[in-house]
Design an enzyme around this catalytic site. Structure first.
Site, PDB file in Angstrom:
ATOM      1  N   ASP A  18       0.863  -1.179   0.000  1.00 50.71           N
ATOM      2  CA  ASP A  18       0.000   0.000   0.000  1.00 50.71           C
ATOM      3  C   ASP A  18       0.900   1.230   0.000  1.00 50.71           C
ATOM      4  O   ASP A  18       2.104   1.134   0.257  1.00 50.71           O
ATOM      5  CB  ASP A  18      -0.903   0.007   1.249  1.00 50.71           C
ATOM      6  CG  ASP A  18      -1.755   1.274   1.340  1.00 50.71           C
ATOM      7  OD1 ASP A  18      -2.325   1.665   0.307  1.00 50.71           O
ATOM      8  OD2 ASP A  18      -1.818   1.884   2.414  1.00 50.71           O
ATOM      9  N   TYR A  50      -0.732   8.503  -2.425  1.00 56.32           N
ATOM     10  CA  TYR A  50      -0.795   8.233  -3.858  1.00 56.32           C
ATOM     11  C   TYR A  50      -2.013   8.929  -4.487  1.00 56.32           C
ATOM     12  O   TYR A  50      -2.029   9.199  -5.673  1.00 56.32           O
ATOM     13  CB  TYR A  50      -0.935   6.729  -4.107  1.00 56.32           C
ATOM     14  CG  TYR A  50       0.308   5.886  -3.923  1.00 56.32           C
ATOM     15  CD1 TYR A  50       1.489   6.392  -3.391  1.00 56.32           C
ATOM     16  CD2 TYR A  50       0.280   4.542  -4.312  1.00 56.32           C
ATOM     17  CE1 TYR A  50       2.611   5.580  -3.237  1.00 56.32           C
ATOM     18  CE2 TYR A  50       1.398   3.729  -4.181  1.00 56.32           C
ATOM     19  CZ  TYR A  50       2.561   4.239  -3.639  1.00 56.32           C
ATOM     20  OH  TYR A  50       3.660   3.433  -3.502  1.00 56.32           O
ATOM     21  N   GLY A  51      -3.038   9.171  -3.676  1.00 58.11           N
ATOM     22  CA  GLY A  51      -4.345   9.614  -4.164  1.00 58.11           C
ATOM     23  C   GLY A  51      -4.322  10.722  -5.208  1.00 58.11           C
ATOM     24  O   GLY A  51      -4.951  10.612  -6.253  1.00 58.11           O
ATOM     25  N   ASN A  82      -6.359   1.172  -3.191  1.00 64.44           N
ATOM     26  CA  ASN A  82      -7.328   1.376  -4.271  1.00 64.44           C
ATOM     27  C   ASN A  82      -6.736   2.204  -5.398  1.00 64.44           C
ATOM     28  O   ASN A  82      -6.944   1.908  -6.569  1.00 64.44           O
ATOM     29  CB  ASN A  82      -8.563   2.082  -3.722  1.00 64.44           C
ATOM     30  CG  ASN A  82      -9.384   1.167  -2.847  1.00 64.44           C
ATOM     31  OD1 ASN A  82     -10.323   0.546  -3.313  1.00 64.44           O
ATOM     32  ND2 ASN A  82      -9.021   1.043  -1.576  1.00 64.44           N
ATOM     33  N   THR A  83      -5.973   3.244  -5.038  1.00 67.30           N
ATOM     34  CA  THR A  83      -5.403   4.102  -6.074  1.00 67.30           C
ATOM     35  C   THR A  83      -4.418   3.308  -6.936  1.00 67.30           C
ATOM     36  O   THR A  83      -4.451   3.380  -8.160  1.00 67.30           O
ATOM     37  CB  THR A  83      -4.688   5.308  -5.430  1.00 67.30           C
ATOM     38  OG1 THR A  83      -5.573   5.917  -4.477  1.00 67.30           O
ATOM     39  CG2 THR A  83      -4.289   6.321  -6.466  1.00 67.30           C
ATOM     40  N   THR A 193      -8.407   2.508   1.269  1.00 67.76           N
ATOM     41  CA  THR A 193      -7.947   1.691   2.391  1.00 67.76           C
ATOM     42  C   THR A 193      -8.218   2.321   3.756  1.00 67.76           C
ATOM     43  O   THR A 193      -8.338   1.627   4.756  1.00 67.76           O
ATOM     44  CB  THR A 193      -6.431   1.485   2.278  1.00 67.76           C
ATOM     45  OG1 THR A 193      -5.837   2.760   2.061  1.00 67.76           O
ATOM     46  CG2 THR A 193      -6.092   0.546   1.151  1.00 67.76           C
ATOM     47  N   HIS A 194      -8.268   3.661   3.802  1.00 66.83           N
ATOM     48  CA  HIS A 194      -8.454   4.324   5.096  1.00 66.83           C
ATOM     49  C   HIS A 194      -9.903   4.314   5.570  1.00 66.83           C
ATOM     50  O   HIS A 194     -10.168   4.479   6.747  1.00 66.83           O
ATOM     51  CB  HIS A 194      -7.999   5.777   5.015  1.00 66.83           C
ATOM     52  CG  HIS A 194      -6.513   5.949   4.975  1.00 66.83           C
ATOM     53  ND1 HIS A 194      -5.710   5.392   4.004  1.00 66.83           N
ATOM     54  CD2 HIS A 194      -5.669   6.619   5.802  1.00 66.83           C
ATOM     55  CE1 HIS A 194      -4.456   5.737   4.225  1.00 66.83           C
ATOM     56  NE2 HIS A 194      -4.401   6.469   5.308  1.00 66.83           N
TER      57      HIS A 194
HETATM   58  N1  DGL Z   1      -4.077   3.743  -0.012  1.00 64.50           N
HETATM   59  C1  DGL Z   1      -4.784   4.793  -0.718  1.00 64.50           C
HETATM   60  C2  DGL Z   1      -6.032   4.223  -1.389  1.00 64.50           C
HETATM   61  O1  DGL Z   1      -6.574   3.209  -0.992  1.00 64.50           O
HETATM   62  C3  DGL Z   1      -5.168   5.922   0.210  1.00 64.50           C
HETATM   63  C4  DGL Z   1      -3.996   6.737   0.692  1.00 64.50           C
HETATM   64  C5  DGL Z   1      -3.238   7.433  -0.420  1.00 64.50           C
HETATM   65  O2  DGL Z   1      -3.785   8.386  -1.048  1.00 64.50           O
HETATM   66  O3  DGL Z   1      -2.118   7.041  -0.680  1.00 64.50           O
HETATM   67  O4  DGL Z   1      -6.506   4.797  -2.340  1.00 64.50           O
END
Ligand code: DGL
Length: 277
Positions: A18, A50-51, A82-83, A193-194
């Site tokens: 992640d 990452y978003g 997810n991103t 994920t959050h």
């Molecule tokens: N892990 C990212 C997601 O599930 C959320 C945090 C991020 O923006 O990196 O999209």
């Protein structure tokens, strides 16, 4: 331990990555569902979030994370972001050489199945929402569905701050979810994920008639099926060792990981996965 028909060792760990801490919600679901499986988790904490980043950047990060996990001898890779799944799953599949699972397909399928009227809301980062990846997956399983998507960029920092049940978070949720509720969604996918950490608050905001889909749980269930179909389940294992790697300062990760997983983080190392640096 005997190898699977594909030559991979069933005792090998499952690799999970992640952008940072959030994927621990997916890891927790995996460890609860598959307690015999060893895991290797990589949190790219140096480069979170990452978003909002460009697709090309996410593709490079995801490729580097994949190379790192494959180098650790994993038998499968779970893209617990997810991103990264929305932007880079084909890149991960192309270079992993082991079965790969992202979070979008399991979450989208679970939503398509759960929705009563086919009116489905999806909330995630800007990257996930602008990729339209959930929209595509939901329609592939339920062509008549109406999908309403909403980026919620303030949720990740609020969760990172630990403000999962504060007034400010409720106000942000009401503002983000208002347009989806106006569309009379009956199902809401937590496509980040959050967000499982906001579940109680989100449940209060949307009311009991809206079914919340947690991609973390759906992904753990899909992983179980994938391991069975690839003859990779560790049915004989007794130890489920967990190793953790981060790309930046480890103390905060250690604290939050222990809180979130409810277990000690015995093996935690700082590593570099950046191939350009
Ligand atoms: N892990 C990212 C997601 O599930 C959320 C945090 C991020 O923006 O990196 O999209």
């Amino acid at each position: 331990m005997s190898p699977s028909p594909g030559g991979l060792q069933v005792s090998a760990p499952i690799g999970v990555f992640d952008s940072g801490l959030g994927g621990l919600t997916v890891l927790r679901a995996i460890r609860e569902r598959l307690p015999r499986e060893a895991t290797v988790y990589l949190g790219d904490t140096a480069r979170v979030t990452y978003g909002p980043k460009a697709a090309e950047t996410i593709r490079r990060y995801a490729s580097e994370a994949t190379d790192f996990l494959v180098g650790k001898g994993v038998k499968a890779v779970v893209v617990a972001c997810n991103t990264a799944t929305a932007r880079a799953l084909p890149d991960v599949v192309a270079r992993a050489g082991v079965p790969v699972l992202g979070v979008v397909e399991p979450g989208g399928l679970a939503a398509a199945r759960a929705s009563r009227e086919g009116r489905i809301g999806v909330i995630g980062t800007r990257g996930t929402i602008s990729s339209r990846a959930y929209n595509e997956v939901i329609h592939s399983h339920r062509p008549d569905a109406l999908v309403f998507e909403q980026a919620c960029p303030l949720f990740v920092p609020l969760v990172e701050e630990g403000w999962t049940d504060e007034e400010v978070t409720r106000l942000a949720a009401e503002r983000y979810l208002g347009p989806l509720l106006e569309q009379q969604i009956d199902t809401l996918v937590l496509a980040c994920t959050h967000y499982p950490l906001l579940k109680p608050l989100l449940a209060r905001v949307v009311g009991e008639d809206v079914c919340l889909i947690d991609s973390a749980e759906a992904t753990a269930a899909a992983l179980e099926q994938l391991l069975v179909s690839e003859s990779l389940s560790n049915t004989a294992g007794s130890s489920a060792a967990a190793r953790y790697y981060v790309t930046d300062e480890a103390a905060r990760f250690d604290l939050l990981a222990r809180r979130l997983l409810g277990e000690e983080v015995d093996h935690l190392e700082i590593v570099s996965v950046d191939s350009t640096g």
